[in-house]
Design an enzyme around this catalytic site. Sequence first.
Site, PDB file in Angstrom:
ATOM      1  N   ILE A 111       0.840  -1.199   0.000  1.00  0.00           N
ATOM      2  CA  ILE A 111       0.000   0.000   0.000  1.00  0.00           C
ATOM      3  C   ILE A 111       0.875   1.250   0.000  1.00  0.00           C
ATOM      4  CG2 ILE A 111      -1.763   1.293   1.255  1.00  0.00           C
ATOM      5  CD1 ILE A 111      -2.764  -1.422   2.345  1.00  0.00           C
TER       6      ILE A 111
ATOM      7  N   ARG B 215      11.486  -0.572   8.781  1.00  0.00           N
ATOM      8  CA  ARG B 215      12.442  -1.261   9.644  1.00  0.00           C
ATOM      9  C   ARG B 215      13.614  -1.771   8.818  1.00  0.00           C
ATOM     10  NH1 ARG B 215       9.041  -5.676  12.790  1.00  0.00           N
ATOM     11  NH2 ARG B 215       8.131  -5.818  10.709  1.00  0.00           N
TER      12      ARG B 215
ATOM     13  N   ARG C 205      -4.021   2.096  10.914  1.00  0.00           N
ATOM     14  CA  ARG C 205      -4.715   1.536  12.066  1.00  0.00           C
ATOM     15  C   ARG C 205      -4.691   2.537  13.216  1.00  0.00           C
ATOM     16  NH1 ARG C 205      -6.799  -1.755   9.305  1.00  0.00           N
ATOM     17  NH2 ARG C 205      -6.923  -4.022   9.576  1.00  0.00           N
TER      18      ARG C 205
ATOM     19  N   GLU D 243     -11.821   3.134  18.161  1.00  0.00           N
ATOM     20  CA  GLU D 243     -12.924   3.373  17.222  1.00  0.00           C
ATOM     21  C   GLU D 243     -14.013   2.311  17.406  1.00  0.00           C
ATOM     22  OE1 GLU D 243     -11.530   1.376  13.085  1.00  0.00           O
ATOM     23  OE2 GLU D 243     -10.373   3.155  13.639  1.00  0.00           O
TER      24      GLU D 243
ATOM     25  N   HIS E 203     -13.000   4.825   8.861  1.00  0.00           N
ATOM     26  CA  HIS E 203     -12.299   3.576   8.537  1.00  0.00           C
ATOM     27  C   HIS E 203     -12.835   2.967   7.238  1.00  0.00           C
ATOM     28  CE1 HIS E 203      -9.827   0.152  10.519  1.00  0.00           C
ATOM     29  NE2 HIS E 203      -9.709   0.112   9.202  1.00  0.00           N
TER      30      HIS E 203
ATOM     31  N   GLY F 136     -10.912   2.872   4.242  1.00  0.00           N
ATOM     32  CA  GLY F 136      -9.812   2.798   3.286  1.00  0.00           C
ATOM     33  C   GLY F 136     -10.051   1.838   2.134  1.00  0.00           C
TER      34      GLY F 136
END
Length: 325
Positions: free
Chosen positions: A157, A177, A238, A267, A285, A287
């Site tokens: 994404i 990371r 998130r 949420e 929410h 997406g």
Amino acid sequence: MKPKILVTREVFDETLAYLAQHCEVEANQEDRAFDPGTLAAKLAGKDGVVCCLTDRVDANLLERGARLKVVANIAVGYNNIDIPACTARGVMATNTPGVLDDSTADLAWALLLATARRLTELERRVRGGEWTGWKLKQWLGVDVHHATLGIFGLGRIGQAIARRAAGFEMKVIYHNRKRVAADIEQRCNAGYATREDLLRQSDFVVLQVPYSPETHHMIGAAELKLMKPTAILINSTRGGVVDDAALIAALQAGTLRAAGLDVFENEPRLNPAFLGLDNVVLAPHVGSSTEATRRAMAMTAARNLVAALSGGKPPNLLNPQAWKS
């Protein structure tokens, strides 16, 4: 006999029809969210479950559903599922990656553009009769073109978000990371940056990391202080990745220009202080919420479940240790 399964939330007719070819289906087409006790009771005697991010699958639930062989999540994220607990009981867990990448990237860009140009605030003003004519310095936004876009998380994404930046001739930097392969950086026209440099340099910061104990409040008061006071934060991944209280304080103080949010801590019970702010765009929410994408997600979860219950290896298996070939 067909295996028995539970579908915890409303799904599309074609998904139920496909599942019914292979399973005995109990479906919650009334779409009432189950509390933990109800969900546990309904899982008794079931071989599989098609669930959503609103369903918490933990060790206690798995103990009640002793026959479970597979938990098929209709989401790419799976922080609602205790993967180690599933693995310990030999329960396969699956998700729905890939099919929602572009839709979710589109939503991140919708938030970015709407926040930069203050669209939700200005729509409220137009509807409220506050627009009385044109003025040179009225309701100024900020440019997206040629700005610096910083992305936390250059996975599928994140890469789709980065590719869309080319049309705005933006400079793209990212932090992971692990640094991604050179060919991915080239396709995304993205350069690697340290966490601190990304926060300091970016005009727009987009978060696209999974939620986990390691990413809980990865953007808090200290990180927000590193950002430019003119910067905009976009969270389309998130809730919990951002410390919402710290974000509200920065927006109220003007140390951060604005934020665009599709997700929140706790949420749908979002912090009510968000509702009093003009410099935040709020979405519920959504997406992946296009018809084509949600249909594809539901069918992907269904195919994962059927593969698992038919003795095959599900294509999107999260815990291969639980699969017995």
